[in-house]
Design an enzyme around this catalytic site. Structure first.
Site, PDB file in Angstrom:
ATOM      1  N   VAL A 140       0.991  -0.799   0.185  1.00 46.19           N
ATOM      2  CA  VAL A 140       0.317  -0.070   0.210  1.00 46.19           C
ATOM      3  C   VAL A 140       0.736   1.073   0.439  1.00 46.19           C
ATOM      4  CG1 VAL A 140      -1.851  -1.619   1.205  1.00 46.19           C
ATOM      5  CG2 VAL A 140      -0.552   0.155   2.595  1.00 46.19           C
ATOM      6  N   ASP A 141       2.441   1.348   0.336  1.00 50.73           N
ATOM      7  CA  ASP A 141       3.227   2.649   0.558  1.00 50.73           C
ATOM      8  C   ASP A 141       3.454   2.629  -0.937  1.00 50.73           C
ATOM      9  OD1 ASP A 141       3.123   2.444   2.804  1.00 50.73           O
ATOM     10  OD2 ASP A 141       4.727   1.048   2.717  1.00 50.73           O
ATOM     11  N   MET A 187      -0.669   5.516   6.582  1.00 49.15           N
ATOM     12  CA  MET A 187       0.349   5.541   6.776  1.00 49.15           C
ATOM     13  C   MET A 187       1.832   5.613   5.428  1.00 49.15           C
ATOM     14  SD  MET A 187      -0.971   1.286   6.114  1.00 49.15           S
ATOM     15  CE  MET A 187      -2.033   0.556   7.832  1.00 49.15           C
ATOM     16  N   GLN A 297      -7.042   1.086   6.197  1.00 48.38           N
ATOM     17  CA  GLN A 297      -6.848   1.729   5.312  1.00 48.38           C
ATOM     18  C   GLN A 297      -6.009   0.395   4.364  1.00 48.38           C
ATOM     19  OE1 GLN A 297      -3.504   5.143   5.790  1.00 48.38           O
ATOM     20  NE2 GLN A 297      -3.221   3.861   7.701  1.00 48.38           N
ATOM     21  N   ARG A 298      -5.500  -0.626   4.532  1.00 50.34           N
ATOM     22  CA  ARG A 298      -5.213  -2.136   4.023  1.00 50.34           C
ATOM     23  C   ARG A 298      -6.035  -2.765   3.614  1.00 50.34           C
ATOM     24  NH1 ARG A 298      -0.763  -3.703   7.213  1.00 50.34           N
ATOM     25  NH2 ARG A 298      -1.236  -5.023   8.812  1.00 50.34           N
TER      26      ARG A 298
END
Length: 418
Positions: A140-141, A187, A297-298
């Site tokens: 996700v980054d 994040m 978020q993920r």
């Protein structure tokens, strides 16, 4: 293509669509009559010889993985060091692979996973064992180099943008007599891609998020507080999005929790949102609320990006294709072919150019004042969150997610002593 087994493993923090990649891998291998084992809890499962037999799962359940979040086989944060430092562990991996006739290894993860797959491929080559290792992108980054974007990021970006847009409507409605400042933590330890995605929620300088704090820019508290005050005076309220990894000009994490390092050598962060909220309240005397979405978020598969889902499936299918073709030490990466209309394809990239590298936000994606995104960033981000791919829902109103049987194959080696 010779005989043998394919081993698939998941690594690091999972995403809303990593199981879609797993589903595509298993379906593609089944179409080629190749048996797929999955390592329980990532590389640890391989070391422990805890291998799951995916052939015991129904075709319907494997298809259902595509709309199920989490990591169906379990993941782990466990970093293998160099071949010299961790030689015994690498040799143990090779022993397990040989014991189960594994000829293809697919490691679904980020930078560190690419490094592990690369080192294992080199060890197997030196040992004369016929093994093809392929890295499969996930994070996700969005910080993997060589790929335009990472599967998993688009859905997390969509969740972030939608959540910020919705929260902004709430804050605006209550600002006259209640909350004046709302802080949303995104994040992003070293790269501000998810914080940047929040910028899609608004367009003008008065639309939320009015202020975004990126890890690529030093955090100047005096300047930040001054800008918060200006926005509140002008708009009536202010929504701040802060990346968890923002640092002081001296390089210290603003949210360093003092908890040491994790398995990947990352500093344990303690929550930048409550810190910023406290500083705004103390310094400006404004009522503040904050949120830390963290795992939401993920894991928010209900709000997944259709683009992201399709890309997660595409890299899974290509990973199998590359592996069975003997393309050792590569990763299927996404290449943006055109912007308008948005078109993309998948191509192989060498793991040696991906492992242990990190892609940060380009300077041209951050506004000159350091508190927002540019038009170039918007053009890059918007296609990645397009399209909806909702899971099927049951009569109880909840998504119909699947849980696999995850039956383990019999062990053939002595127990592993860590």
């Amino acid at each position: 293509m010779g005989k043998g087994t394919l081993l698939y493993a998941q690594s690091g923090g999972v995403t809303a669509v990593i199981n879609a990649t797993a589903s595509a891998v298993i379906q593609a291998a089944r179409a080629r009559k190749v048996k797929v084992l999955a390592a329980r809890n990532g590389i640890l499962g391989a070391l422990r010889e805890e291998l799951l037999d995916t052939s015991r799962e129904s075709a319907a359940d494997i298809r259902a993985l595509a709309h199920t979040p989490g990591g169906a086989f379990g993941s782990c944060r466990y970093k293998l060091k160099s071949l010299e430092e961790d030689g015994a562990r690498y040799r143990r991996l090779l022993e397990v692979l040989e014991a189960h006739d594994v000829r293809w290894f697919l490691y679904n993860g980020g930078n560190d996973s690419a490094d592990t797959a690369l080192k294992l491929s080199r060890l197997a080559e030196a040992a004369g064992y016929p093994l093809t290792c392929v890295g499969v992108p996930k994070t996700v980054d969005n910080d993997l180099v060589a790929t335009d974007n990472c599967p998993g990021f688009g859905s997390a970006a969509k969740y972030t943008a939608v959540s910020v847009a919705e929260a902004a409507l709430d804050v605006a409605a209550m600002a006259d007599t209640s909350t004046k400042v709302f802080v949303y933590e995104a994040m992003g330890r070293h790269a501000g891609w998810l914080a940047a995605a929040a910028g899609l929620a608004g367009r003008g300088p008065d639309e939320a998020p009015q202020l975004i704090l990126f890890p690529e820019r030093p955090y100047d508290e005096d300047d930040f507080l001054r800008r918060v005050r200006q926005v509140v005076e002008r708009v009536g309220w202010c929504l701040v999005v802060a990346s968890e990894g923002i640092r002081t000009p001296e390089g210290r994490f603003v949210a360093d929790a003092g908890g040491g390092k994790d398995a990947f050598g990352h500093t344990q962060l303690g929550g930048v949102a409550p810190y910023l909220a406290a500083r705004v309240k103390d310094a400006l005397g404004l009522k503040v609320h904050w949120t830390l979405p963290d795992y939401l978020q993920r894991s928010a598969r209900h709000l997944a990006s259709k683009t992201d889902l399709e890309q997660a499936q595409a890299v899974g299918r290509k990973a199998v294709e590359y592996a069975l073709a003997g393309m050792n030490g590569v990763m299927p990466v996404i290449v943006r072919r055109s912007q308008a209309p948005y078109r993309w394809t998948v191509q192989p990239a060498p793991l040696a150019k991906i492992a242990n590298h990190e892609k940060k936000m380009p300077a041209g994606f951050i506004r000159r004042d350091g508190y927002g995104i540019t038009a170039a960033a918007r053009r890059y981000l918007e296609p990645l969150i397009r399209g909806e791919a909702p899971p099927p829902y049951g009569r109880d109103g909840l998504p119909r997610y699947v849980r696999l049987k995850n039956r383990q194959v019999p062990k053939r080696l002595p127990a592993w002593e860590a």
